[in-house]
Design a protein around this motif. Structure first.
Motif, mmCIF file in Angstrom:
data_model
loop_
_atom_site.group_PDB
_atom_site.id
_atom_site.type_symbol
_atom_site.label_atom_id
_atom_site.label_comp_id
_atom_site.label_asym_id
_atom_site.label_seq_id
_atom_site.Cartn_x
_atom_site.Cartn_y
_atom_site.Cartn_z
ATOM 1 N N VAL A 1 -46.317 -15.533 50.183
ATOM 2 C CA VAL A 1 -47.381 -16.027 49.120
ATOM 3 C C VAL A 1 -46.710 -15.400 48.187
ATOM 4 O O VAL A 1 -46.681 -14.083 47.862
ATOM 5 C CB VAL A 1 -48.793 -15.884 49.608
ATOM 6 N N ALA A 2 -46.497 -16.474 46.909
ATOM 7 C CA ALA A 2 -46.130 -15.708 45.690
ATOM 8 C C ALA A 2 -47.446 -15.518 44.714
ATOM 9 O O ALA A 2 -48.667 -16.188 45.092
ATOM 10 C CB ALA A 2 -45.350 -16.758 44.999
ATOM 11 N N THR A 3 -47.246 -14.607 44.244
ATOM 12 C CA THR A 3 -48.556 -14.320 43.218
ATOM 13 C C THR A 3 -47.877 -14.178 41.644
ATOM 14 O O THR A 3 -46.846 -13.951 41.293
ATOM 15 C CB THR A 3 -49.070 -12.639 43.551
ATOM 16 N N LEU A 4 -48.841 -14.868 40.825
ATOM 17 C CA LEU A 4 -48.483 -14.974 39.451
ATOM 18 C C LEU A 4 -49.124 -13.846 38.929
ATOM 19 O O LEU A 4 -50.360 -13.523 38.900
ATOM 20 C CB LEU A 4 -49.078 -16.049 38.792
ATOM 21 N N ARG A 5 -48.102 -12.948 38.089
ATOM 22 C CA ARG A 5 -48.621 -11.914 37.103
ATOM 23 C C ARG A 5 -48.236 -12.029 35.866
ATOM 24 O O ARG A 5 -47.172 -12.619 35.650
ATOM 25 C CB ARG A 5 -48.231 -10.457 37.958
ATOM 26 N N ALA A 24 -56.191 -15.284 45.113
ATOM 27 C CA ALA A 24 -55.384 -14.280 46.153
ATOM 28 C C ALA A 24 -55.130 -15.283 47.467
ATOM 29 O O ALA A 24 -55.692 -15.961 47.717
ATOM 30 C CB ALA A 24 -56.435 -13.235 46.425
ATOM 31 N N GLY A 25 -54.082 -15.186 47.998
ATOM 32 C CA GLY A 25 -53.663 -15.687 49.161
ATOM 33 C C GLY A 25 -53.149 -17.173 49.028
ATOM 34 O O GLY A 25 -52.929 -17.670 50.209
ATOM 35 N N LYS A 26 -52.812 -17.645 47.944
ATOM 36 C CA LYS A 26 -52.429 -18.956 47.754
ATOM 37 C C LYS A 26 -50.922 -19.099 47.133
ATOM 38 O O LYS A 26 -50.607 -18.152 46.396
ATOM 39 C CB LYS A 26 -53.210 -19.575 46.879
ATOM 40 N N ALA A 27 -50.152 -19.965 47.819
ATOM 41 C CA ALA A 27 -48.746 -19.775 47.483
ATOM 42 C C ALA A 27 -48.760 -20.684 45.788
ATOM 43 O O ALA A 27 -49.350 -21.724 45.566
ATOM 44 C CB ALA A 27 -47.966 -20.747 48.294
ATOM 45 N N VAL A 28 -47.957 -19.949 45.002
ATOM 46 C CA VAL A 28 -47.950 -20.314 43.552
ATOM 47 C C VAL A 28 -46.567 -20.680 43.185
ATOM 48 O O VAL A 28 -45.603 -20.369 43.648
ATOM 49 C CB VAL A 28 -48.363 -19.190 42.523
ATOM 50 N N SER A 29 -46.578 -22.083 42.542
ATOM 51 C CA SER A 29 -45.417 -22.634 42.040
ATOM 52 C C SER A 29 -45.407 -23.423 40.687
ATOM 53 O O SER A 29 -46.506 -23.305 40.313
ATOM 54 C CB SER A 29 -45.183 -23.718 43.041
ATOM 55 N N THR A 30 -44.430 -23.478 40.224
ATOM 56 C CA THR A 30 -44.252 -24.322 38.517
ATOM 57 C C THR A 30 -45.281 -23.724 37.652
ATOM 58 O O THR A 30 -46.003 -24.408 37.002
ATOM 59 C CB THR A 30 -44.569 -25.719 38.918
ATOM 60 N N TRP A 45 -50.321 -23.019 36.629
ATOM 61 C CA TRP A 45 -49.479 -22.903 37.754
ATOM 62 C C TRP A 45 -50.082 -24.081 38.900
ATOM 63 O O TRP A 45 -51.354 -24.254 38.918
ATOM 64 C CB TRP A 45 -49.473 -21.680 38.158
ATOM 65 N N ALA A 46 -49.465 -24.372 39.993
ATOM 66 C CA ALA A 46 -49.953 -25.147 41.059
ATOM 67 C C ALA A 46 -49.929 -24.113 42.186
ATOM 68 O O ALA A 46 -49.455 -23.258 42.205
ATOM 69 C CB ALA A 46 -48.891 -25.979 41.404
ATOM 70 N N GLU A 47 -51.024 -24.338 42.861
ATOM 71 C CA GLU A 47 -51.552 -23.655 43.944
ATOM 72 C C GLU A 47 -51.571 -24.728 45.278
ATOM 73 O O GLU A 47 -52.246 -25.574 45.354
ATOM 74 C CB GLU A 47 -52.850 -22.943 44.142
ATOM 75 N N ALA A 48 -50.649 -24.306 46.409
ATOM 76 C CA ALA A 48 -50.688 -25.112 47.528
ATOM 77 C C ALA A 48 -52.306 -24.979 48.187
ATOM 78 O O ALA A 48 -52.783 -23.885 48.246
ATOM 79 C CB ALA A 48 -49.781 -24.518 48.540
ATOM 80 N N GLN A 49 -52.643 -25.898 48.752
ATOM 81 C CA GLN A 49 -53.971 -26.138 49.502
ATOM 82 C C GLN A 49 -53.742 -26.419 50.870
ATOM 83 O O GLN A 49 -52.452 -26.581 51.512
ATOM 84 C CB GLN A 49 -54.817 -27.430 48.958
ATOM 85 N N VAL A 56 -53.870 -27.739 40.158
ATOM 86 C CA VAL A 56 -53.022 -26.921 38.832
ATOM 87 C C VAL A 56 -54.221 -25.917 38.703
ATOM 88 O O VAL A 56 -55.234 -26.841 38.268
ATOM 89 C CB VAL A 56 -52.593 -27.694 37.945
ATOM 90 N N TYR A 57 -54.117 -24.752 38.323
ATOM 91 C CA TYR A 57 -54.863 -23.800 37.728
ATOM 92 C C TYR A 57 -54.474 -23.379 36.586
ATOM 93 O O TYR A 57 -53.440 -23.088 36.191
ATOM 94 C CB TYR A 57 -55.336 -22.796 38.811
ATOM 95 N N ALA A 58 -55.643 -22.822 35.678
ATOM 96 C CA ALA A 58 -55.304 -22.167 34.459
ATOM 97 C C ALA A 58 -56.057 -20.946 34.253
ATOM 98 O O ALA A 58 -57.111 -20.890 34.686
ATOM 99 C CB ALA A 58 -55.527 -23.339 33.322
#
Length: 181
Positions: A1-5, A24-30, A45-49, A56-58
């Protein structure tokens, strides 16, 4: 799982400690980042569900301020291409596979008002690729993308013009044209 920092460069030349921006606990992309001349910042960023397309979250920050809460934008996968005007309004591209092709959507964030519903920018049968956007200081936004017609890739554009302050930031694009190679 990637984390956006995120970390900020301070006027002293030192970087702040990295802060976690994503859920927390969600895969992050783009991931995507936009900042205006005043220092207002928006990260998307996009988070897998567990099921369905990624959402996409902001998170937004004022100039030098703390990051705001995580907010769902109502958009789908994608989200890496965003731009911001001088007032802090944001335009964002996202995409979604409709089962036969990838469609392109634009979403708009009105400073102080939140995200509007995604607007479908095209309805052609081919996949959208290489989508980019740019927003001017007053909020006019131009989107470019390529889309295959089965024989060749065509260049398409859409423009969202803001003629005066009475036009809401969540207005749909005003024109679309294409067919160039």
């Amino acid at each position: 799982v990637a984390t956006l920092r995120a970390s900020r460069l301070q006027a002293t030349g030192n970087w702040t400690a990295a802060e976690t921006l994503s859920n927390a606990g969600k895969a992050v992309s783009t991931p995507g980042l936009a900042m205006n001349a005043a220092g207002q910042t928006m990260v998307v960023w996009a988070e897998a569900q567990n099921q369905g397309p990624a959402i996409v979250y902001a998170r937004q920050a004022s100039a030098g301020g703390a990051w705001g809460p995580v907010t769902a934008t109502g958009s789908y996968t994608g989200g890496g291409s965003i731009s911001m005007d001088d007032a802090g309004n944001v335009a964002m591209l996202s995409s979604l596979n409709n089962g036969t092709a990838t469609d392109l959507y634009a979403s708009y964030y009105q400073a102080g008002g939140g995200w509007g519903a995604p607007n479908l920018l095209e309805q052609a049968p081919g996949n959208v690729t290489a989508a980019r956007l740019s927003t001017g200081a007053w909020g006019d936004t131009v989107v470019l993308w390529t889309q295959s017609d089965g024989t060749r890739n065509n260049l398409w554009a859409a423009r969202r013009a803001i003629p005066d302050a009475s036009v809401p930031a969540n207005a749909a694009p005003t024109a679309s044209a294409g067919g160039a190679q």
